[in-house]
Design an enzyme around this catalytic site. Structure first.
Site, PDB file in Angstrom:
ATOM      1  CE  LYS A 179     -35.174   2.191 -30.278  1.00  0.00           C
ATOM      2  NZ  LYS A 179     -34.420   1.611 -31.853  1.00  0.00           N
ATOM      3  NE  ARG A 234     -35.914   7.637 -33.802  1.00  0.00           N
ATOM      4  CZ  ARG A 234     -36.799   6.467 -33.488  1.00  0.00           C
ATOM      5  NH1 ARG A 234     -37.441   6.515 -32.386  1.00  0.00           N
ATOM      6  NH2 ARG A 234     -36.975   5.712 -34.194  1.00  0.00           N
ATOM      7  NE  ARG A 251     -39.777  -3.620 -36.580  1.00  0.00           N
ATOM      8  CZ  ARG A 251     -39.226  -2.864 -36.023  1.00  0.00           C
ATOM      9  NH1 ARG A 251     -38.190  -3.346 -34.740  1.00  0.00           N
ATOM     10  NH2 ARG A 251     -39.144  -1.790 -36.046  1.00  0.00           N
ATOM     11  NE  ARG A 273     -42.898   0.550 -36.881  1.00  0.00           N
ATOM     12  CZ  ARG A 273     -41.683   0.831 -36.168  1.00  0.00           C
ATOM     13  NH1 ARG A 273     -41.702   0.392 -35.246  1.00  0.00           N
ATOM     14  NH2 ARG A 273     -41.015   1.897 -36.592  1.00  0.00           N
ATOM     15  NE  ARG A 295     -37.815   3.023 -39.156  1.00  0.00           N
ATOM     16  CZ  ARG A 295     -38.475   1.692 -39.166  1.00  0.00           C
ATOM     17  NH1 ARG A 295     -38.836   0.856 -39.747  1.00  0.00           N
ATOM     18  NH2 ARG A 295     -38.351   1.342 -37.741  1.00  0.00           N
TER      19      ARG A 295
END
Ligand code: AMP
Length: 227
Positions: free
Chosen positions: A22, A97, A136, A170, A181
């Site tokens: 996203k 969400r 990532r 992160r 998540r």
């Protein structure tokens, strides 16, 4: 195309689990269409870093991989939407969400005579998501995204785009938190696919392929949706 459509700011929603791409795709759409990427995750991380009351309340929840309260998220979103750079239109990345957030967004847009142009679901396999997210990192200077396996910079530790060397990971991009998540996504966010389908706003895109090919497919959807 009526004149109202031409003057009304575009509102696009990107739906999809963590790791679906996203953020990467929203950045691309921002550059291509002159819209503003609005990531509630980024806004919350900024609030945590700044040590605001909202940030203090959100920190532990985010680190556990759960969803921050609708109240906090909606307050942050409203403040951001009030800033003038959103006038041409926004790409909502990571919002809504929950059904409560989706309904609140409908109300907010109705108040200013706006509507959602499209809610685009980035469709991916869960198994791949943990690998994608756990590997990532981003350039702390310009925000360009990288991955340990899929997208390494030409010179290790140096951003291809801006030359920055301050790479960041992160706190919630680890295998344990990603599992939670994903669970939160399936329990609370995935029902929004049916919500937008019922409203006639839903578009789906296969997001398992190569970043550039997905970007082309998405651009075609957005081009139509904002026309
Ligand atoms: P993201 O950057 O979109 O992956 O979001 C990171 C974390 O921020 C999520 O795991 C949630 O804890 C929180 N978050 C971001 N957006 C929302 C939202 N719309 N509602 C609730 N929590 C959110």
């Amino acid at each position: 195309m009526d004149s109202q459509t031409l003057t009304r700011p575009a509102v696009l929603i990107l739906l999809g689990p963590p790791g679906a791409g996203k953020g990467t795709q929203a950045r691309m759409l921002q550059d291509r269409f002159g819209l503003v990427q609005l990531s509630t995750g980024d806004l919350l991380r900024a609030a945590v870093a700044a040590g605001t009351e909202a940030g203090k309340a959100a920190k532990a929840v985010m680190e556990a991989g759960d969803l921050v309260s609708d109240e906090i998220v909606l307050a942050i979103l409203r403040d951001r939407l009030a800033e003038p750079d959103t006038a041409k239109g926004v790409i909502l990345d990571g919002f809504p969400r929950t059904t409560v957030q989706a309904k609140a967004l409908d109300d907010l847009l109705a108040q200013s005579g706006q509507r959602i142009n499209a809610a685009i679901s980035l469709e991916v396999d869960d198994a791949e998501m943990v690998t994608r997210v756990a590997g990532r990192y981003t350039c702390g200077t310009c925000g360009e995204g990288y991955h340990d396996t899929y997208k390494v910079p030409a010179v290790a530790g140096t951003c291809d785009k801006c030359g920055g060397t301050d790479m960041k990971r992160r706190a919630d991009d680890n295998a344990a938190t990603v599992g939670q998540r994903l669970a939160a996504y399936h329990a609370q966010t995935a029902p929004l696919i049916a919500y937008y389908e019922d409203k006639g706003n839903l578009q789906r895109i296969d997001a398992m392929g190569e970043i550039g090919a997905i970007a082309e497919g998405l651009s075609a959807i957005v081009q139509k949706a904002v026309a």
